[in-house]
Design a protein around this motif. Sequence first.
Motif, mmCIF file in Angstrom:
data_model
loop_
_atom_site.group_PDB
_atom_site.id
_atom_site.type_symbol
_atom_site.label_atom_id
_atom_site.label_comp_id
_atom_site.label_asym_id
_atom_site.label_seq_id
_atom_site.Cartn_x
_atom_site.Cartn_y
_atom_site.Cartn_z
ATOM 1 N N ASN A 41 34.424 70.510 50.015
ATOM 2 C CA ASN A 41 34.796 70.952 48.669
ATOM 3 C C ASN A 41 34.117 72.264 48.309
ATOM 4 O OD1 ASN A 41 36.573 68.995 47.673
ATOM 5 N ND2 ASN A 41 34.893 67.588 47.290
ATOM 6 N N LYS A 42 34.871 73.146 47.692
ATOM 7 C CA LYS A 42 34.298 74.387 47.177
ATOM 8 C C LYS A 42 33.965 74.236 45.696
ATOM 9 C CE LYS A 42 36.804 77.203 50.479
ATOM 10 N NZ LYS A 42 37.870 78.163 50.700
ATOM 11 N N SER A 43 34.767 73.438 44.995
ATOM 12 C CA SER A 43 34.589 73.309 43.545
ATOM 13 C C SER A 43 33.593 72.226 43.149
ATOM 14 C CB SER A 43 35.938 73.014 42.886
ATOM 15 O OG SER A 43 36.468 71.813 43.397
ATOM 16 N N MET A 44 33.272 71.317 44.059
ATOM 17 C CA MET A 44 32.311 70.251 43.757
ATOM 18 C C MET A 44 31.549 69.897 45.030
ATOM 19 S SD MET A 44 34.766 66.897 43.409
ATOM 20 C CE MET A 44 35.843 67.603 42.202
ATOM 21 N N THR A 45 30.556 69.080 44.888
ATOM 22 C CA THR A 45 29.725 68.699 46.022
ATOM 23 C C THR A 45 30.461 67.691 46.901
ATOM 24 O OG1 THR A 45 27.833 68.921 44.565
ATOM 25 C CG2 THR A 45 27.447 67.810 46.636
ATOM 26 N N GLY A 46 30.321 67.817 48.196
ATOM 27 C CA GLY A 46 30.849 66.819 49.123
ATOM 28 C C GLY A 46 32.118 67.230 49.837
ATOM 29 N N PHE A 47 32.820 66.204 50.330
ATOM 30 C CA PHE A 47 34.019 66.388 51.142
ATOM 31 C C PHE A 47 35.210 65.686 50.506
ATOM 32 C CE2 PHE A 47 30.466 67.030 53.877
ATOM 33 C CZ PHE A 47 30.866 68.008 54.774
ATOM 34 N N LEU A 60 46.116 65.405 47.620
ATOM 35 C CA LEU A 60 44.905 66.229 47.668
ATOM 36 C C LEU A 60 43.821 65.425 46.967
ATOM 37 C CD1 LEU A 60 43.285 68.821 48.154
ATOM 38 C CD2 LEU A 60 44.209 69.688 46.000
ATOM 39 N N GLN A 61 42.873 64.896 47.732
ATOM 40 C CA GLN A 61 41.824 64.045 47.175
ATOM 41 C C GLN A 61 40.488 64.762 47.302
ATOM 42 O OE1 GLN A 61 42.639 60.885 45.787
ATOM 43 N NE2 GLN A 61 40.622 61.219 44.917
ATOM 44 N N GLU A 62 40.049 65.382 46.212
ATOM 45 C CA GLU A 62 38.793 66.131 46.235
ATOM 46 C C GLU A 62 37.584 65.268 45.918
ATOM 47 O OE1 GLU A 62 39.890 69.212 43.404
ATOM 48 O OE2 GLU A 62 40.152 70.610 45.074
ATOM 49 N N ASN A 63 37.804 64.152 45.239
ATOM 50 C CA ASN A 63 36.678 63.278 44.887
ATOM 51 C C ASN A 63 36.910 61.878 45.440
ATOM 52 O OD1 ASN A 63 38.778 62.664 43.231
ATOM 53 N ND2 ASN A 63 37.604 62.570 41.356
ATOM 54 N N ILE A 64 35.894 61.041 45.329
ATOM 55 C CA ILE A 64 36.000 59.668 45.815
ATOM 56 C C ILE A 64 36.952 58.910 44.884
ATOM 57 C CG2 ILE A 64 34.757 57.544 46.328
ATOM 58 C CD1 ILE A 64 32.233 59.270 46.714
ATOM 59 N N PRO A 65 38.038 58.358 45.420
ATOM 60 C CA PRO A 65 38.977 57.652 44.551
ATOM 61 C C PRO A 65 38.388 56.344 44.027
ATOM 62 C CG PRO A 65 39.621 57.424 46.846
ATOM 63 C CD PRO A 65 38.455 58.369 46.811
ATOM 64 N N ALA A 66 38.874 55.904 42.880
ATOM 65 C CA ALA A 66 38.533 54.616 42.252
ATOM 66 C C ALA A 66 37.163 54.608 41.567
ATOM 67 C CB ALA A 66 38.615 53.453 43.245
ATOM 68 N N ASN A 68 34.223 56.530 39.049
ATOM 69 C CA ASN A 68 34.140 57.475 37.929
ATOM 70 C C ASN A 68 33.014 58.490 38.116
ATOM 71 O OD1 ASN A 68 36.259 56.303 36.498
ATOM 72 N ND2 ASN A 68 34.918 54.746 35.638
ATOM 73 N N CYS A 69 32.798 58.931 39.331
ATOM 74 C CA CYS A 69 31.669 59.834 39.569
ATOM 75 C C CYS A 69 32.087 61.294 39.708
ATOM 76 C CB CYS A 69 30.893 59.388 40.801
ATOM 77 S SG CYS A 69 31.828 59.430 42.329
ATOM 78 N N ASN A 70 33.365 61.563 39.886
ATOM 79 C CA ASN A 70 33.868 62.927 40.029
ATOM 80 C C ASN A 70 33.078 63.731 41.060
ATOM 81 O OD1 ASN A 70 35.809 64.832 39.467
ATOM 82 N ND2 ASN A 70 34.584 65.830 37.893
ATOM 83 N N GLN A 71 32.803 63.088 42.178
ATOM 84 C CA GLN A 71 32.080 63.723 43.282
ATOM 85 C C GLN A 71 32.860 63.527 44.570
ATOM 86 O OE1 GLN A 71 28.307 61.785 43.365
ATOM 87 N NE2 GLN A 71 27.520 62.884 41.598
ATOM 88 N N GLY A 72 32.681 64.462 45.476
ATOM 89 C CA GLY A 72 33.287 64.329 46.792
ATOM 90 C C GLY A 72 32.551 63.296 47.627
ATOM 91 N N PHE A 73 33.101 63.016 48.796
ATOM 92 C CA PHE A 73 32.458 62.099 49.730
ATOM 93 C C PHE A 73 31.172 62.723 50.249
ATOM 94 C CE2 PHE A 73 36.904 60.912 49.794
ATOM 95 C CZ PHE A 73 36.871 59.526 49.826
ATOM 96 N N PHE A 74 30.171 61.906 50.547
ATOM 97 C CA PHE A 74 28.875 62.379 51.007
ATOM 98 C C PHE A 74 28.988 63.140 52.333
ATOM 99 C CE2 PHE A 74 24.909 61.598 53.409
ATOM 100 C CZ PHE A 74 24.056 62.336 52.609
ATOM 101 N N VAL A 111 26.608 59.261 45.555
ATOM 102 C CA VAL A 111 25.189 59.379 45.896
ATOM 103 C C VAL A 111 24.540 60.615 45.306
ATOM 104 C CG1 VAL A 111 25.304 58.004 47.993
ATOM 105 C CG2 VAL A 111 25.772 60.441 48.105
ATOM 106 N N TYR A 112 25.287 61.507 44.718
ATOM 107 C CA TYR A 112 24.718 62.744 44.205
ATOM 108 C C TYR A 112 24.210 62.557 42.798
ATOM 109 C CZ TYR A 112 27.034 64.823 48.198
ATOM 110 O OH TYR A 112 27.461 65.141 49.459
#
Length: 112
Positions: A41-47, A60-66, A68-74, A111-112
């Motif tokens: 991810n360029k716009s958020m942390t993670g993958f 296009l899944q930029e964050n972890i689905p399901a 409520n953390c709005n973060q990418g995968f570790f 985890v972030y």
Amino acid sequence: MKTKILCTAIFFILLSSLTFYSINQFDLQSEYLFYGSTFKNKSMTGFGYKIYCNEKLVILQENIPALNCNQGFFCSEDAEEIMNLVLKKVRNNQNPSISIQELDEKNIKCVY
């Protein structure tokens, strides 16, 4: 004798319609090619991951689905594992949604 001819005719009609149905089902599924890739991810942390159908981006899944953390995968491996699960669901004509239970089973968390 007439019964034997009638039974043989019915058998061949059923066999040919079953063959026609099987060929059409194969053709229907073969016209859709689903595949995916992971990315940093360029716009958020993670993958995240992308899923394509016949070279067209459909997910296009930029964050972890399901969650409520709005973060990418570790890590990219976590993103790839969930991407493969979604691909499996799509290829089997299932709802591609990911549940919290499925994330827990794969030990994927914010985890972030």
